[in-house]
Design a protein around this motif. Sequence first.
Motif, PDB file in Angstrom:
ATOM      1  N   CYS A 248       0.891  -1.209   0.041  1.00 50.32           N
ATOM      2  CA  CYS A 248      -0.050   0.105   0.035  1.00 50.32           C
ATOM      3  C   CYS A 248       0.834   1.327  -0.148  1.00 50.32           C
ATOM      4  O   CYS A 248       0.436   2.341  -0.647  1.00 50.32           O
ATOM      5  N   ARG A 251       2.164   1.544  -3.604  1.00 49.08           N
ATOM      6  CA  ARG A 251       1.284   1.947  -4.670  1.00 49.08           C
ATOM      7  C   ARG A 251       0.455   3.143  -4.481  1.00 49.08           C
ATOM      8  O   ARG A 251       0.227   3.880  -5.393  1.00 49.08           O
ATOM      9  N   TRP A 252       0.035   3.527  -3.153  1.00 48.45           N
ATOM     10  CA  TRP A 252      -0.638   4.551  -3.104  1.00 48.45           C
ATOM     11  C   TRP A 252      -0.058   5.709  -2.027  1.00 48.45           C
ATOM     12  O   TRP A 252      -0.869   6.637  -1.562  1.00 48.45           O
ATOM     13  N   TRP A 254       0.402   5.215   1.189  1.00 45.87           N
ATOM     14  CA  TRP A 254      -0.193   4.972   2.544  1.00 45.87           C
ATOM     15  C   TRP A 254       0.981   4.741   3.675  1.00 45.87           C
ATOM     16  O   TRP A 254       1.931   4.081   3.319  1.00 45.87           O
ATOM     17  N   THR A 259      -2.748   1.975   6.748  1.00 43.55           N
ATOM     18  CA  THR A 259      -3.070   0.762   6.130  1.00 43.55           C
ATOM     19  C   THR A 259      -3.560  -0.163   7.243  1.00 43.55           C
ATOM     20  O   THR A 259      -4.824  -0.917   7.083  1.00 43.55           O
ATOM     21  N   ASP A 356     -13.840   4.962  -0.079  1.00 47.80           N
ATOM     22  CA  ASP A 356     -12.955   4.598  -1.349  1.00 47.80           C
ATOM     23  C   ASP A 356     -11.826   3.757  -1.007  1.00 47.80           C
ATOM     24  O   ASP A 356     -11.463   2.886  -1.527  1.00 47.80           O
ATOM     25  N   ASP A 357     -11.048   4.304   0.100  1.00 46.94           N
ATOM     26  CA  ASP A 357     -10.055   3.588   0.642  1.00 46.94           C
ATOM     27  C   ASP A 357     -10.242   2.117   1.033  1.00 46.94           C
ATOM     28  O   ASP A 357      -9.532   1.257   0.659  1.00 46.94           O
ATOM     29  N   ARG A 360     -10.616   0.052  -1.989  1.00 48.91           N
ATOM     30  CA  ARG A 360      -9.207  -0.046  -2.722  1.00 48.91           C
ATOM     31  C   ARG A 360      -8.593  -1.132  -2.060  1.00 48.91           C
ATOM     32  O   ARG A 360      -7.773  -2.206  -2.726  1.00 48.91           O
TER      33      ARG A 360
END
Length: 410
Positions: A248, A251-252, A254, A259, A356-357, A360
Amino acid sequence: AIDDLLRLAEPHEVNASWKSWACVLLKPEGLYPTQPATEGNKSSKFKAIAAALDLCDQVILATDCDREGQLIGQEILEHLRYRGTVRRALFTAQDPKSLRQAFDKLKPNRELHPLYEAAVARQQADQIFNLSLTRTATRTLLAHGVKGVIGIGRVKTPTLAIVCLRELEIRNFRVEDYFEIVATAKVEGGTFLMRHAPPAKARIRDRAQAEAIAKAAAMHTGPLAVSVEHRRQAPPRLFDLPSLQKTCGQRWGWTADKTLSIAQELYDGDGKKLITYPRAEARHLAENQIADVPAIVAGMTRLRGFAHIEIGRPVIRRGKSGHFCDKALEGVSHHAIVPNVNVMDDLEARIAKLSDDEKRLFALICRSYLAAVMPDFEYRQTVVTMNVPVPQLGARTSAEFRAVGRIPLV
């Protein structure tokens, strides 16, 4: 037993002379004895367990299945000198199905005695060396008149050392130029790039050497060596918490805390409960969870995001190199993070409640599980090499150029 209901005796409770701090090894003749903890309501819980033990001839130890869980439960029995039958419930998830299976397959607790001894060794070593070294460092390293403590610990000290060593590497880093050589190979079908592949991936720091190789390659003609292999690649392992946090973050962006917070909400959020326990320390599942595969795959592929995936007959990979392995879960409390098999019937309604998170992260965990039961990735790998003589660097010197390509097959 919630948390540790016992504590180790303090040094001065074993030896009165150890009350004042000095540079001595705080090691008793035997082991530090255990004492009931008094903070919170631990004392009342301990008394309740002691009273219950007086009335029973059999105990089931059902604390966490790792080393520390074994210690938390068994040290109570040892402290109270319980001598009845003790059996052990081992589970890596706390849903009703996993717990029923664990209690149907109880083990004699004596089989876990080495795990208990390892925990005692860790506990006693921490007490002896952490306290001895903390006192010694504080007395010898702290400036005169300065108040405070220099703490030395089995976890904190090496972790701090890793940070310090990394900081020194950063401060002492020096930028160095190095050279890479790329050649364009011309063949009947067209052109492609080949890179110079020095032995042992050594970098070329001498410009003259790099220019000599480049010049030799520019003038060279000759046959290419080509090898073609059919290769397979198994799916990646399932997620434990560190690997999930790392993915995570990559990719994002975080943080590890973000996470874990989102995973915890997916695990026990109101009306959610979509994944298994997120603080997992293993990347395998128990072999009895093979029976859950059809239900989870069917539930996942009913979702719009995964409906296009054709899995057919799921592939079950056992053993430590696979995904289902009891051996790999020995001594750990929680299996890999996967979708919760118990909520497959109303996934859509639960997913509708997600942010949304959360959607995901849940999709990432679902993809990991689906990949684990799909066939290997198969591809054809072609390696093209050419040895280019470089007379400027010696009569027998040559430089290898290489190109690698792969074509997906399955």
